[in-house]
Motif scaffolding. Structure first.
Motif, PDB file in Angstrom:
ATOM      1  N   SER A  25       0.850  -1.185   0.000  1.00  0.00           N
ATOM      2  CA  SER A  25       0.000   0.000   0.000  1.00  0.00           C
ATOM      3  C   SER A  25       0.889   1.240   0.000  1.00  0.00           C
ATOM      4  O   SER A  25       1.811   1.341   0.825  1.00  0.00           O
ATOM      5  N   PRO A  26       0.658   2.195  -0.901  1.00  0.00           N
ATOM      6  CA  PRO A  26       1.487   3.405  -0.911  1.00  0.00           C
ATOM      7  C   PRO A  26       1.541   4.100   0.447  1.00  0.00           C
ATOM      8  O   PRO A  26       2.588   4.641   0.838  1.00  0.00           O
ATOM      9  N   ALA A  27       0.445   4.063   1.181  1.00  0.00           N
ATOM     10  CA  ALA A  27       0.396   4.737   2.480  1.00  0.00           C
ATOM     11  C   ALA A  27       1.269   4.041   3.525  1.00  0.00           C
ATOM     12  O   ALA A  27       1.558   4.623   4.564  1.00  0.00           O
ATOM     13  N   ARG A  28       1.667   2.797   3.242  1.00  0.00           N
ATOM     14  CA  ARG A  28       2.496   2.054   4.190  1.00  0.00           C
ATOM     15  C   ARG A  28       3.899   1.832   3.643  1.00  0.00           C
ATOM     16  O   ARG A  28       4.603   0.925   4.063  1.00  0.00           O
ATOM     17  N   TRP A  43       2.154   8.061  -6.775  1.00  0.00           N
ATOM     18  CA  TRP A  43       1.557   7.648  -5.505  1.00  0.00           C
ATOM     19  C   TRP A  43       1.987   8.635  -4.415  1.00  0.00           C
ATOM     20  O   TRP A  43       2.961   8.399  -3.689  1.00  0.00           O
ATOM     21  N   ALA A  45       0.962   9.233  -1.594  1.00  0.00           N
ATOM     22  CA  ALA A  45       0.911   8.763  -0.209  1.00  0.00           C
ATOM     23  C   ALA A  45       2.233   8.165   0.258  1.00  0.00           C
ATOM     24  O   ALA A  45       2.461   8.009   1.463  1.00  0.00           O
ATOM     25  N   ARG A  47       5.817   8.025   1.531  1.00  0.00           N
ATOM     26  CA  ARG A  47       6.604   9.007   2.290  1.00  0.00           C
ATOM     27  C   ARG A  47       8.059   8.946   1.863  1.00  0.00           C
ATOM     28  O   ARG A  47       8.626   7.876   1.642  1.00  0.00           O
TER      29      ARG A  47
END
Length: 257
Positions: A25-28, A43, A45, A47
């Motif tokens: 997941s991009p957020a993770r 992406w 998201a 970081r």
């Protein structure tokens, strides 16, 4: 997942297909790099950090994707977390001593990962869990064909055999292009013809039940123009040159990249 060296071409080639396939997941996903985004701009998201210690503090899994010579600059205690290394020539004993974890998976993807065609041999230490192995399989399946090896020393050989991706076939292709140009074919046509030849040959070998040796023998049996060319190449010991090249690459990998 935290990726040290996440702006590099190899990390990006592995991460982009993994994101598209839903493995990550991009957020993770957190990457650390000196500059750039590793081609992950699509992406937002994801970081991006410049501090490896912050990355290590936040990540459950850390992947190291840097040149082996840069490893001396990285000092982290991963405290028994999963470490995935895609560095050539750095064994798990060295990685365990440096990062303080025995949960290690070493892999040797190649430049074809971006096209999802990498052959990726990987090795897991005894401390790697079933969940660790499952994640590695899914990660490397997104960019090609993963292959587990039972002996870590096998990775050194695969570093030589498949780690270069298109490099060895490209050398052969370049020779054919230059010969065509010397024969009077214009460079653009020569380049297009040989690229298409290698694309078709790769697909044929991938899909045919015949071995490469069988294919060679089939053309030899015709006793035509291709057989004449193959015979001349064999008389010039093209096989010996290939063996010498792979042996040299294997020695380099075995001696630590």
């Amino acid at each position: 997942l935290g990726v040290i060296g996440g702006n590099g071409w190899l990390a990006g080639a592995l991460l982009r297909p993994a994101i598209v396939e839903g493995v990550i997941s991009p957020a993770r996903l957190v990457i650390s790099s000196r500059s750039g985004t590793g081609g992950l701009e699509s992406w937002p998201a994801v970081r991006h950090l410049t501090d490896n210690e912050i990355l290590a503090d936040e990540a459950d899994i850390v992947m190291v994707s840097v040149r082996p010579a840069q490893l001396a600059e990285i000092e982290l205690d991963l405290d028994d977390r999963l470490l995935i290394s895609v560095m050539a020539g750095v064994d798990t004993d060295h990685l365990a001593d440096r990062f303080g974890t025995e949960r290690i998976i070493r892999a040797m993807p190649n430049a074809c990962a971006e096209q999802r065609l990498s052959f990726t041999p990987w090795y897991a230490t005894d401390d790697a869990t079933d969940e660790d192995i499952d994640f590695a399989e899914r990660l490397f399946s997104a960019s090609g064909t993963p292959h587990a090896v039972t002996e870590e020393t096998e990775l050194d050989y695969f570093t030589a055999l498949t780690g270069g991706g298109p490099a060895f076939p490209a050398l052969f292709a370049d020779s054919m292009i230059r010969h065509a140009i010397e024969a009077g074919v214009d460079p653009e046509t020569a380049d297009t013809a040989v690229r298409q030849l290698f694309l078709g040959a790769a697909m044929l070998m991938a899909e045919s039940p015949d071995t490469p040796a069988d294919i060679v023998e089939t053309f030899m049996e015709y006793r035509g123009t291709t057989a004449a060319g193959l015979s001349a190449m064999l008389d010039s010991d093209v096989t010996g040159a290939v063996f010498d090249g792979l042996s040299a690459a294997h020695r380099k990998a075995r001696d630590g990249g």
